[in-house]
Structures are given as structure tokens and as C-alpha cells.
Design a protein around this motif. Structure first.
Motif, mmCIF file in Angstrom:
data_model
loop_
_atom_site.group_PDB
_atom_site.id
_atom_site.type_symbol
_atom_site.label_atom_id
_atom_site.label_comp_id
_atom_site.label_asym_id
_atom_site.label_seq_id
_atom_site.Cartn_x
_atom_site.Cartn_y
_atom_site.Cartn_z
ATOM 1 N N ARG A 59 0.819 -1.214 0.000
ATOM 2 C CA ARG A 59 0.000 0.000 0.000
ATOM 3 C C ARG A 59 0.852 1.262 0.000
ATOM 4 N N ASP A 60 2.144 1.115 -0.252
ATOM 5 C CA ASP A 60 3.064 2.246 -0.268
ATOM 6 C C ASP A 60 3.308 2.694 -1.707
ATOM 7 N N VAL A 61 3.291 4.014 -1.916
ATOM 8 C CA VAL A 61 3.413 4.584 -3.256
ATOM 9 C C VAL A 61 4.695 5.403 -3.348
ATOM 10 N N THR A 62 5.419 5.212 -4.446
ATOM 11 C CA THR A 62 6.568 6.052 -4.768
ATOM 12 C C THR A 62 6.257 6.796 -6.055
ATOM 13 N N LEU A 63 6.387 8.114 -6.027
ATOM 14 C CA LEU A 63 6.092 8.957 -7.178
ATOM 15 C C LEU A 63 7.376 9.580 -7.702
ATOM 16 N N ALA A 64 7.664 9.346 -8.972
ATOM 17 C CA ALA A 64 8.824 9.941 -9.625
ATOM 18 C C ALA A 64 8.354 10.806 -10.782
ATOM 19 N N GLY A 65 9.259 11.609 -11.340
ATOM 20 C CA GLY A 65 8.928 12.498 -12.439
ATOM 21 C C GLY A 65 9.626 13.836 -12.256
ATOM 22 N N TYR A 66 9.071 14.868 -12.874
ATOM 23 C CA TYR A 66 9.653 16.208 -12.810
ATOM 24 C C TYR A 66 8.629 17.191 -12.237
ATOM 25 N N ALA A 67 9.087 18.019 -11.325
ATOM 26 C CA ALA A 67 8.214 18.984 -10.662
ATOM 27 C C ALA A 67 8.195 20.292 -11.436
ATOM 28 N N PHE A 68 6.996 20.771 -11.751
ATOM 29 C CA PHE A 68 6.872 22.050 -12.442
ATOM 30 C C PHE A 68 7.187 23.227 -11.515
ATOM 31 N N ASN A 69 6.984 23.052 -10.205
ATOM 32 C CA ASN A 69 7.260 24.137 -9.271
ATOM 33 C C ASN A 69 7.635 23.539 -7.912
ATOM 34 N N PRO A 70 8.173 24.343 -6.997
ATOM 35 C CA PRO A 70 8.645 23.809 -5.709
ATOM 36 C C PRO A 70 7.543 23.174 -4.861
ATOM 37 N N GLN A 71 6.287 23.572 -5.058
ATOM 38 C CA GLN A 71 5.191 23.005 -4.281
ATOM 39 C C GLN A 71 4.678 21.685 -4.842
ATOM 40 N N SER A 72 5.123 21.327 -6.019
ATOM 41 C CA SER A 72 4.610 20.128 -6.679
ATOM 42 C C SER A 72 4.753 18.857 -5.848
ATOM 43 N N PRO A 73 5.929 18.572 -5.247
ATOM 44 C CA PRO A 73 6.049 17.326 -4.477
ATOM 45 C C PRO A 73 5.051 17.243 -3.332
ATOM 46 N N LEU A 74 4.886 18.342 -2.582
ATOM 47 C CA LEU A 74 3.971 18.344 -1.448
ATOM 48 C C LEU A 74 2.527 18.172 -1.916
ATOM 49 N N ASN A 75 2.141 18.907 -2.957
ATOM 50 C CA ASN A 75 0.760 18.840 -3.440
ATOM 51 C C ASN A 75 0.426 17.458 -4.000
ATOM 52 N N ALA A 76 1.351 16.891 -4.758
ATOM 53 C CA ALA A 76 1.101 15.575 -5.352
ATOM 54 C C ALA A 76 1.041 14.498 -4.278
#
Length: 213
Positions: A59-76
Motif C-alpha cells: 500500500r506504499d506509493v513512490t512517485l517519480a517524475g519532474y516537478a513544475f514548481n517547488p510546491q509540486s512534491p507536497l501537493n502531489a
């Protein structure tokens, strides 16, 4: 006869059963969590994550990719974490890579209109695509753009100008590279030629004429 030192032999027989049972249990769970994580990302604004990659273990999720802005990791991470069934979210997002030179190209060729180069955000990319559709409604719009940081000020206005000028010409090709503007193609009439040349003397702010053919 009781032989305590050989208890592990019984575990060998149980191991395949345990593996099958675990796989049967975790497979549907991981599929469900993966679907919910991707659905959560799909509901987010387009300017959050570029090229998202979701990996699920239990049930653990790892999200990779590119952030459009500094808040992207927290929001996603919050959007995925709020999905029912998700236990933990880890982000391995990288900053959107800058491009040097920062480029854009618009080419009208018969029934195709090809737009290529860079766009700073997905929303900007969609607006650029819409601009091409507006000037060439009967053409097939081919989007070859990719996302990159480092767009100069006024970049969208510059791309709209390039798209409009390329659409004027037969096999029209307009290109921007770090503010250097080039236009080539064949005018349909003498008036169209005069108009195209006059347009190069009134470039949008931030552009300088490099070549007009």
C-alpha cells in the motif's frame, strides 16, 4: 522419531504456499492502490508533475517524475495520500530541466502544422497548441514540444507570433532560439511577401531578427 534439527525441512515445503498466498493477496491490492494514485494525479492541475511515474509496493506509493514548481512534491503527495487505501507516499521528483538554448519552431507543410521546441508548463503547451489550431484549422497539428525550465519573458507571445507568420507562407518555417528569430518560406502573392517582410520590422518584445528568407 523427533528430530528438532530438521525442522527447516518442513519450511521448504511451506515456502511455495506462502509465496502463492502472498502474491494472491498483494496483487489486487497493489493494482487498486496504483489506480487510485493515478486517478488522484489526473484530478490535479496540469502544471504539477511532468512525466509522472507511479510505483506501488503493498500500500506504499513512490512517485517519480519532474516537478513544475517547488510546491509540486507536497501537493502531489497529499493528493495521493488522501486516496483510500494508501498507507505511505514517497516522492522522488526532480526539478524540471532547463533548456539552453530555449527554442521554438513552427512549420506549415501542406496539410500539417508542426510545432516543436520547449514549453515551460503544460498549460502553456496547451495554449500554444490552441494558437496553432486557430491559424490552421484544416491542418493536422503535430505537437513535438517538450517541457523545460528557463523560458524567457514573453515567450508565449513570441510563439504565437511565430505560429501566425509561419501560417502565412507556403512551407513556412518560423524559429526562435534564445530570442533570435528566423523566418523562411514562399509567399503566395507579392502583397503577402510585402506583409511578411513588414512583419519582421515589428517583432514582439524580446525577439531580434536573425534571418528572413
Amino acid at each position: 522419531m523427533h528430530q528438532p534439527r530438521k525442522w527447516w525441512v518442513g519450511l521448504l515445503a511451506l515456502a511455495p504456499l506462502w509465496a502463492v498466498a502472498t502474491g494472491v493477496k498483494t496483487g489486487p491490492v497493489e493494482a487498486d492502490v496504483t489506480a487510485k494514485a493515478r486517478a488522484a494525479l489526473a484530478r490535479m492541475p496540469v502544471d504539477v508533475i511532468d512525466e509522472p511515474q507511479v510505483t506501488v509496493a503493498g500500500r506504499d506509493v513512490t512517485l517519480a517524475g519532474y516537478a513544475f514548481n517547488p510546491q509540486s512534491p507536497l501537493n502531489a503527495a497529499k493528493a495521493i495520500d488522501d486516496s483510500f487505501g494508501v498507507r505511505l507516499v514517497e516522492t522522488e521528483l526532480r526539478e524540471l530541466r532547463p533548456a539552453k538554448p530555449y527554442q521554438f519552431s513552427a512549420r506549415r507543410n501542406a496539410n500539417q502544422f508542426l510545432i516543436d521546441g520547449h514549453a515551460p508548463l503544460q498549460s502553456a503547451r496547451e495554449r500554444i497548441f490552441a494558437a496553432a489550431r486557430a491559424v490552421a484549422p484544416d491542418a493536422t497539428i503535430v505537437d513535438g514540444m517538450s517541457h523545460a525550465a528557463g523560458a524567457p519573458q514573453g515567450f508565449e507571445a513570441q510563439t504565437r507570433y511565430a505560429i501566425g507568420e509561419a501560417a502565412r507562407l507556403i512551407d513556412g518555417h518560423a524559429m526562435i532560439s534564445d530570442g533570435a528569430y528566423a523566418i523562411s518560406g514562399e509567399a503566395r502573392t507579392f502583397d503577402a511577401y510585402d506583409a511578411a517582410m513588414a512583419a519582421t520590422r515589428g517583432l514582439p518584445q524580446g525577439l531580434r531578427l536573425a534571418r528572413a528568407e
